[in-house]
Design an enzyme around this catalytic site. Structure first.
Site: not given
Ligand code: GLC
Ligand code: CA
Length: 542
Positions: A98, A198, A257, A320-321
């Site tokens: 990641d 990310d 993402e 995970h979110d």
């Molecule tokens: C992404 C991650 C999340 C994190 C955010 C800030 O959305 O998946 O877990 O808190 O970015 O880095």
């Protein structure tokens, strides 16, 4: 469609903190992942995505990196990672890391230097003067509060779209970009197979950092405006450069993402000819609230066009979110097994690379925690605080945040029915879900009818049937709100997939065809039972 390894694998996301603890400090570690490689191999997955394992003060569980080139000692060290890569590769499993480059931790040495006005690094972050004795603009952050934090040291505000311990990097700075690319190249040299990028569509900020004109969300006129900081002008040039300077034309994969992205916007990120990203996680399905099957069909149809245009897509219901999928989209009590299997069947038969989130393969569910003390997640806590300032009662605030809390996904993996679900012999950093006594890996491995075996079967089928990977998609009856019916076609092979999201039986189509997989044992070909999903093969000429 062009063949690529990352189109053909089934991916599995690991949240290392909660996967498997081997030294009993209550935190999962790299050795835990190594220990479970045979398990993952048995399941059949071909790609692991590890959420961040770099040094971090852990304000956002690793998404606040303080040293990009070092493994957080809680997880192990670089030798452990090298061992993991080597052993995974020997089993035909690839590994991606990641990569969080929208922001760092405020404890990263770059930020400390920047705050001190260091000549070289003063512009590595986004610093502004205040306006009218307050923050430079009205933006509200993802984790609550203004996106601006004042530094007494520098006598300026710095921008943080997420927590205040996560200052945003300034992607206008060429030297900063070079440092990031070199760091990514260094990781590729360690033998990883790519990155999950990310919040990558937010690294370029809107010109002039203007106020948002939308409705305020908190006293003081702050506005939470996700669109304003996504997909801004300059993002495509930046991603083209990023790709060119890092993975380039190598087989390594870049997965973005990207919240606030639909198929039209997404197409520009993932069409191969553009040389930006290989695929993205869009949130049109997982953030659909309430879930609407008609809209789901429309989203899948739109994204399928991106595939025919030289792009690709991801398929996922969980990460995970997000809350656990069987709790959100299925019924985690009466039809727990049926609905978990139904979602698995859809996940693997829609076009795109399927991503399984740890624990999904055994149907792990949400937790029922009812006080804020139970929770760990920075976002859950920030939102709870915001609701209280608006006058919402603590009980109502908990009910609200519990619907979406990221902690549902983060409770430890349920390996067996011993204390702490076999995750640790110490005290887990986050409580285990109490249902581990009847939802765990050990039981499901013994039961051929388990959710786990449905995942294993689907993954094996995907390896053997290109129709699941490269088949065309046609969705039927788009206006029907509770059943799903679609065709995949590749050369002479035609599959029909049907699923019933309702809790009563619904008529089935094409009853005469050969059934390849069904989540019910007693099948009535003319009907779909509650949460029943069926894959049939249509014989040519039939
Ligand atoms: C992404 C991650 C999340 C994190 C955010 C800030 O959305 O998946 O877990 O808190 O970015 O880095
Ligand atoms: Ca540990």
């Amino acid at each position: 469609m062009e063949r690529k390894w990352w189109k053909e694998v089934v991916a599995y996301q690991i949240y290392p903190m909660s996967f498997k603890d081997t030294n009993n400090d209550g935190i999962g570690d790299l050795n835990g992942i190594i220990e479970k490689l045979p398990y993952l191999h048995e399941l059949g997955v071909g790609l692991l995505w590890l959420t961040p394992i770099y040094c971090s003060p852990n304000a956002d569980n690793g998404y606040d990196i303080s040293d990009y080139r070092a493994i957080d000692p809680r997880y192990g060290d670089i030798k452990d990672l090298q061992k993991l890569i080597k052993e995974a590769h020997a089993l035909g499993i690839r590994i991606i890391l990641d990569m969080v480059i929208n922001h760092t931790s405020d404890e990263h040495e770059w930020f400390i230097a920047s705050k001190n006005g260091d000549d070289e690094k003063k512009d590595y972050y986004i610093w502004r003067e205040g306006k009218n004795n307050r923050e430079p603009n009205n933006w509200w952050s993802f984790f609550g509060g203004s996106t601006w934090e004042y530094s007494k040291k520098r006598e300026q505000y710095y921008l943080h779209l997420f927590g205040k311990k996560q200052p945003d990097l300034n992607w206008q700075n060429k030297q900063l970009r070079r440092e990031i690319y070199d760091m990514m190249l260094w990781w590729l040299k360690q033998g990883i197979d790519g990155f999950r990028m990310d919040v990558i569509n937010r690294i370029v900020k809107p010109k002039g950092l203007p106020d948002s004109k939308k409705e305020p969300c908190a006293p003081g006129g702050y506005v939470f405006d996700q669109e304003l900081t996504a997909n801004q002008s300059g993002i495509h040039e930046t991603l083209k450069e990023l790709r060119k300077e890092t993975v380039g034309e190598s087989p390594a994969v870049l997965i973005g993402e990207t919240n606030c992205v639909d198929a039209t916007v997404g197409s520009d990120y993932v069409c191969a000819s553009r040389k930006e990203l290989d695929m993205v996680f869009h949130f049109q399905i997982s953030h659909m609230d309430p879930f609407d099957l008609c809209k789901y069909k429309k989203v899948q149809k739109e994204w399928y066009k991106v595939l025919t245009n030289g792009g690709w897509n991801t398929q996922f219901f969980s990460n995970h979110d997000l809350p656990r999928q069987v709790s959100r989209l299925g019924n985690d009590e009466k039809y727990w097994k049926e609905s978990a299997k139904m979602l698995a069947i859809i996940l693997h038969t829609m076009p795109g690379t399927p991503f399984i989130y740890q624990g999904e393969e055994i149907g792990m569910t949400n937790v029922q925690w009812d006080t804020i003390e139970n929770y760990n997640d920075v976002q859950t806590k920030g939102e709870y605080e915001r609701l209280l300032t608006l006058g919402v009662s603590p009980a109502d605030a908990i009910a609200k945040v519990r619907r979406v809390s990221r902690d549902h996904a983060r409770t430890p993996m349920q390996w067996d029915d011993t204390a702490n679900a076999g995750f640790t012999k110490g005290k887990p950093w986050l409580a285990v879900n109490e249902n581990y006594r009847h939802i765990n890996v050990k039981d499901q491995l013994k039961d051929k009818d388990s959710i786990w075996y449905t995942y294993k079967t689907l993954i094996a089928m995907r390896r053997q049937n290109p129709v699941m990977v490269y088949g065309n998609l046609e969705i039927y009856n788009e206006e029907i709100p509770d059943t799903l019916c679609y065709m995949r076609k590749y050369k002479d092979t035609i599959w029909l997939v049907q699923a019933n999201f309702a809790e009563e039986k619904k008529p089935a189509m094409h009853a005469a065809n050969k059934i390849l997989l069904d989540n019910y044992v007693n099948i009535d070909k003319d009907w779909l039972q509650p949460y029943e999903a069926r894959i049939t093969e249509i014989k040519n000429g039939n």
